[in-house]
Design a protein around this motif. Structure first.
Motif, PDB file in Angstrom:
ATOM      1  N   UNK A 371       0.829  -1.203   0.000  1.00  0.00           N
ATOM      2  CA  UNK A 371       0.000   0.000   0.000  1.00  0.00           C
ATOM      3  C   UNK A 371       0.866   1.256   0.000  1.00  0.00           C
ATOM      4  N   UNK A 372       0.297   2.328  -0.539  1.00  0.00           N
ATOM      5  CA  UNK A 372       0.751   3.699  -0.292  1.00  0.00           C
ATOM      6  C   UNK A 372      -0.499   4.495   0.064  1.00  0.00           C
ATOM      7  N   UNK A 373      -0.470   5.193   1.168  1.00  0.00           N
ATOM      8  CA  UNK A 373      -1.609   6.011   1.575  1.00  0.00           C
ATOM      9  C   UNK A 373      -1.097   7.390   1.966  1.00  0.00           C
ATOM     10  N   UNK A 374      -1.544   8.406   1.234  1.00  0.00           N
ATOM     11  CA  UNK A 374      -1.226   9.794   1.545  1.00  0.00           C
ATOM     12  C   UNK A 374      -2.535  10.584   1.496  1.00  0.00           C
ATOM     13  N   UNK A 375      -2.524  11.841   1.902  1.00  0.00           N
ATOM     14  CA  UNK A 375      -3.765  12.633   1.821  1.00  0.00           C
ATOM     15  C   UNK A 375      -4.301  12.800   0.404  1.00  0.00           C
ATOM     16  N   UNK A 376      -3.455  12.581  -0.623  1.00  0.00           N
ATOM     17  CA  UNK A 376      -3.900  12.815  -2.003  1.00  0.00           C
ATOM     18  C   UNK A 376      -3.823  11.577  -2.885  1.00  0.00           C
ATOM     19  N   UNK A 377      -3.301  10.471  -2.353  1.00  0.00           N
ATOM     20  CA  UNK A 377      -3.158   9.251  -3.152  1.00  0.00           C
ATOM     21  C   UNK A 377      -3.368   8.025  -2.284  1.00  0.00           C
ATOM     22  N   UNK A 378      -4.083   7.047  -2.850  1.00  0.00           N
ATOM     23  CA  UNK A 378      -4.158   5.716  -2.263  1.00  0.00           C
ATOM     24  C   UNK A 378      -3.792   4.717  -3.352  1.00  0.00           C
ATOM     25  N   UNK A 379      -2.824   3.874  -3.047  1.00  0.00           N
ATOM     26  CA  UNK A 379      -2.305   2.902  -4.015  1.00  0.00           C
ATOM     27  C   UNK A 379      -2.328   1.530  -3.360  1.00  0.00           C
ATOM     28  N   UNK A 380      -2.894   0.555  -4.068  1.00  0.00           N
ATOM     29  CA  UNK A 380      -2.972  -0.806  -3.543  1.00  0.00           C
ATOM     30  C   UNK A 380      -2.489  -1.791  -4.596  1.00  0.00           C
ATOM     31  N   UNK A 381      -1.531  -2.644  -4.209  1.00  0.00           N
ATOM     32  CA  UNK A 381      -1.027  -3.703  -5.084  1.00  0.00           C
ATOM     33  C   UNK A 381      -1.318  -5.046  -4.435  1.00  0.00           C
ATOM     34  N   UNK A 382      -2.114  -5.905  -5.075  1.00  0.00           N
ATOM     35  CA  UNK A 382      -2.418  -7.207  -4.478  1.00  0.00           C
ATOM     36  C   UNK A 382      -1.213  -8.129  -4.515  1.00  0.00           C
ATOM     37  N   UNK A 383      -1.255  -9.160  -3.715  1.00  0.00           N
ATOM     38  CA  UNK A 383      -0.238 -10.202  -3.778  1.00  0.00           C
ATOM     39  C   UNK A 383      -0.220 -10.771  -5.194  1.00  0.00           C
ATOM     40  N   UNK A 384       0.958 -10.856  -5.784  1.00  0.00           N
ATOM     41  CA  UNK A 384       1.070 -11.348  -7.152  1.00  0.00           C
ATOM     42  C   UNK A 384       1.148 -10.256  -8.192  1.00  0.00           C
ATOM     43  N   UNK A 385       1.086  -8.996  -7.755  1.00  0.00           N
ATOM     44  CA  UNK A 385       1.189  -7.901  -8.725  1.00  0.00           C
ATOM     45  C   UNK A 385       2.603  -7.771  -9.278  1.00  0.00           C
ATOM     46  N   UNK A 386       3.602  -8.154  -8.471  1.00  0.00           N
ATOM     47  CA  UNK A 386       4.999  -8.005  -8.877  1.00  0.00           C
ATOM     48  C   UNK A 386       5.691  -9.363  -8.871  1.00  0.00           C
ATOM     49  N   UNK A 387       6.828  -9.436  -9.556  1.00  0.00           N
ATOM     50  CA  UNK A 387       7.542 -10.701  -9.707  1.00  0.00           C
ATOM     51  C   UNK A 387       8.675 -10.876  -8.704  1.00  0.00           C
ATOM     52  N   UNK A 388       9.085  -9.779  -8.066  1.00  0.00           N
ATOM     53  CA  UNK A 388      10.223  -9.849  -7.154  1.00  0.00           C
ATOM     54  C   UNK A 388      10.111  -8.721  -6.133  1.00  0.00           C
ATOM     55  N   UNK A 389      10.824  -8.860  -5.022  1.00  0.00           N
ATOM     56  CA  UNK A 389      10.894  -7.778  -4.048  1.00  0.00           C
ATOM     57  C   UNK A 389      11.623  -6.583  -4.660  1.00  0.00           C
ATOM     58  N   UNK A 390      11.213  -5.379  -4.279  1.00  0.00           N
ATOM     59  CA  UNK A 390      11.938  -4.196  -4.737  1.00  0.00           C
ATOM     60  C   UNK A 390      11.588  -3.014  -3.843  1.00  0.00           C
ATOM     61  N   UNK A 391      12.375  -1.971  -3.962  1.00  0.00           N
ATOM     62  CA  UNK A 391      12.106  -0.724  -3.252  1.00  0.00           C
ATOM     63  C   UNK A 391      11.365   0.209  -4.200  1.00  0.00           C
ATOM     64  N   UNK A 392      10.111   0.495  -3.867  1.00  0.00           N
ATOM     65  CA  UNK A 392       9.296   1.374  -4.701  1.00  0.00           C
ATOM     66  C   UNK A 392       9.492   2.818  -4.260  1.00  0.00           C
ATOM     67  N   UNK A 393       9.789   3.658  -5.221  1.00  0.00           N
ATOM     68  CA  UNK A 393       9.969   5.080  -4.937  1.00  0.00           C
ATOM     69  C   UNK A 393       8.693   5.834  -5.293  1.00  0.00           C
ATOM     70  N   UNK A 394       8.279   6.707  -4.378  1.00  0.00           N
ATOM     71  CA  UNK A 394       7.090   7.525  -4.625  1.00  0.00           C
ATOM     72  C   UNK A 394       7.405   8.992  -4.381  1.00  0.00           C
ATOM     73  N   UNK A 395       7.019   9.840  -5.337  1.00  0.00           N
ATOM     74  CA  UNK A 395       7.127  11.290  -5.211  1.00  0.00           C
ATOM     75  C   UNK A 395       5.850  11.909  -5.763  1.00  0.00           C
ATOM     76  N   UNK A 396       5.581  13.126  -5.376  1.00  0.00           N
ATOM     77  CA  UNK A 396       4.459  13.852  -5.969  1.00  0.00           C
ATOM     78  C   UNK A 396       4.906  15.256  -6.331  1.00  0.00           C
ATOM     79  N   UNK A 397       4.322  15.764  -7.404  1.00  0.00           N
ATOM     80  CA  UNK A 397       4.578  17.122  -7.862  1.00  0.00           C
ATOM     81  C   UNK A 397       3.283  17.913  -7.787  1.00  0.00           C
ATOM     82  N   UNK A 398       3.358  19.225  -7.588  1.00  0.00           N
ATOM     83  CA  UNK A 398       2.129  20.032  -7.531  1.00  0.00           C
ATOM     84  C   UNK A 398       1.350  19.942  -8.838  1.00  0.00           C
ATOM     85  N   UNK A 399       0.040  20.150  -8.750  1.00  0.00           N
ATOM     86  CA  UNK A 399      -0.785  20.128  -9.958  1.00  0.00           C
ATOM     87  C   UNK A 399      -0.291  21.178 -10.935  1.00  0.00           C
TER      88      UNK A 399
END
Length: 569
Positions: A371-399
């Motif tokens: 999951x990623x949960x912020x005041x402006x974004x909710x992101x959900x990846x189910x088990x099986x969405x990816x093939x390997x462990x990894x470090x996911x980077x998240x950034x946001x830019x102003x509209x």
């Protein structure tokens, strides 16, 4: 004893000769022109393995197509993309064959399809006729070759499937007389540092080495020995070729040996369609996104569920310690038995490696929900969405001035997604009157925007996607364009048909509908050319009078364009 062994050998030889002969007799070729291939089974394609073979049709449309074996037509599909016009035949030996990208069906099948299209008021149809309706004999005419659907030129896409499972089978196993005296060509080998403290030539990223050689034997150019350390993975870029054709095709098999020991291998004999997207785990996906090159990974990621790999071997990753020498061989083969080998040496060389931390990242285990949960974004990846462990980077830019939300940078599109992930984005400054025109879009690094979609509720848009990257809410208020090719000033410029090109530059075409004198008429749609074509049909249209045409085209944001004309026909 010698006579006994000789008799056994003769019996085995006769048995296998009869087996091959039976295979030859089981299927006939679906064309009666010389057979040359432009693509083969399990060739690497975007997000999938190629499910059959592509037979050249001499760059012609209209080449007759024939049933490869007796049976009955159990499915007929017409689609503006994908397989285009396609026939499916079930055979008594437990297999089915598929004939795709056809120009048209034979007359009685074509008439049946057209009746169904008018009944459903849809060009695209997926039909399941009664098995008694279209029984076919071996080598009976069924259709004519074409370039329909997502085809890049006239050819026949031909498949053989296992009927109970609908798994795709390698057609070349049933046509051993297709000429192939050319071994696979090896272009490059990539070496990957897998462990945290590992390196390849003192770098923490993969290194690519060009392959050079004579005949079927290759080595690495200017790299007789490569310094490495830690757990290592290997990938190879290669193609196969067939006699009489310059088209690059896919390899059939690959083996990895380390110090003479076979540790990894795969073959392409069978592919369930439910598994074909795992192709993204078989290749180096980031390499395909960044450079357009699809290369075979010679190790298996933990989330890769393909059954093409040797189950009695390792996962393909091996370790090289400081001072250790590993002699590596890659043996690539085709179904005709031609093989090519590339050999190289890895030498363990210690280096103190400290990989930099990835800013704004979080660890995503492949076998858990994430999951990623912020005041402006909710992101959900189910088990099986990816093939390997990894470090996911998240950034946001102003509209920006063209978005109605912040721009959410969810890692990058070089990481493959298998099962769809869910994205919820909070809107900002979205006027009430634009809600019906708004949606989530993916924004490329160059600024190009592509439609993802989504539903709106309480200030948030929600959608699913099978890719990572940058996302934002935007709106599309511009209707599709309609360009007449056969009508000018209410006068026909073609006597037998009416043609239009239609286009939408943002959300994309969702639907179209053509009517003449208020009655629905069949406009055929070729999505790759954005081309609509209506052929005048005197059995359904009264001729010799003025005709009133109306064409409506709608995009995914609900914008609609209408073209009207009155002409004599």
């Amino acid at each position: 004893m010698q006579n006994f062994n000789k008799n056994i050998f003769i019996l085995l030889f006769v048995f296998f000769s009869l087996k091959v002969s039976a295979q030859n007799e089981s299927f006939s070729y679906p064309v009666k022109i010389p057979v040359f291939l432009s693509a083969n089974f399990c060739e690497l394609r975007p997000n999938h393995f190629h499910g059959g073979i592509d037979i050249k049709t001499e760059q012609r449309i209209g080449v007759p197509m024939y049933a490869a074996m007796e049976g009955f037509i159990y499915r007929i599909v017409v689609s503006p993309g994908g397989y285009g016009n396609a026939l499916y035949i079930e055979h008594p030996n437990g297999t089915s064959t598929v004939y795709a990208h056809l120009d048209r069906f034979r007359d009685d099948i074509q008439a049946y399809v057209k009746e169904e299209q008018y009944r459903q008021k849809s060009f695209a149809v997926d039909l399941s006729p009664n098995k008694e309706l279209f029984k076919v004999a071996k080598e009976e005419l069924i259709a004519f070759g074409g370039n329909s659907g997502s085809s890049g030129g006239p050819h026949l896409h031909f498949e053989i499937r296992d009927t109970p499972t609908q798994d795709a089978l390698n057609p070349l196993a049933f046509f051993p007389d297709i000429r192939d005296n050319i071994a696979p060509r090896i272009y490059s080998v990539s070496i990957y540092p897998i462990s945290e403290n590992g390196h390849v030539n003192f770098a923490t990223f993969p290194r690519k080495y060009q392959a050079v050689g004579k005949g079927n034997n290759y080595s690495l150019s200017q790299a007789p020995e490569v310094s490495v350390l830690g757990k290592i993975g290997i990938a190879v870029n290669a193609n196969d070729f067939y006699d009489g054709s310059h088209n690059p095709c896919g390899i059939y098999s690959a083996e990895l040996k380390v110090n003479g020991n076979l540790i990894f291998g795969f073959t392409f004999d069978r592919m369930p369609f439910s598994d074909t997207r795992y192709m993204n785990s078989h290749i180096d996906y980031s390499e395909s996104v960044e450079r357009g090159s699809r290369i075979h990974r010679m190790w298996r990621l933990p989330g890769n569920q393909l059954n093409i790999y040797r189950q009695d071997l390792t996962d393909g990753i091996f370790e090289v310690s400081d001072g250790e020498i590993k002699n590596v061989e890659l043996i690539l083969g085709d179904l005709a038995g031609n093989k090519s080998t590339v050999r190289f040496t890895l030498k363990g060389s210690f280096m103190d490696i400290r990989r930099p931390a990835i800013a704004n990242s979080r660890f995503f285990p492949y076998d858990e929900e994430n999951y990623i949960v912020t005041p402006e974004l909710e992101f959900f990846a189910p088990k099986g969405a990816f093939y390997d462990d990894f470090y996911l980077r998240y950034d946001s830019l102003p509209k920006s001035t063209t978005t109605f939300s912040a721009i959410h940078k969810i890692h990058n599109d070089g990481t493959p997604v298998h099962d769809a992930v869910t994205i919820r984005i909070k809107t900002s400054g979205l006027p009430e009157q634009l809600i019906s025109k708004a949606f989530i879009a993916k924004i490329s690094e160059s600024g190009n925007r592509s439609y993802v979609g989504g539903t709106y509720r309480n200030g948030w848009f929600t959608s699913e996607t099978r890719s990572l990257g940058s996302f934002a809410v935007i709106a599309d208020t511009i209707p599709p364009s309609i360009n007449p090719l056969s009508i000018k000033n209410n006068t026909l410029t073609e006597s037998s048909r009416i043609r239009f090109t239609i286009n939408d530059n943002l959300s994309g075409i969702q639907s179209y509908e053509g009517k003449i004198n208020g009655e629905w008429v069949l406009f055929e749609y070729d999505a790759k050319y954005r081309l609509l074509v209506y052929h005048f049909d005197s059995s359904r249209l009264t001729l010799g009078q003025r005709q009133k045409l109306e064409l409506r085209v709608k995009d995914n944001a609900g914008n609609t364009s209408i073209y009207e004309a009155n002409f004599w026909k």
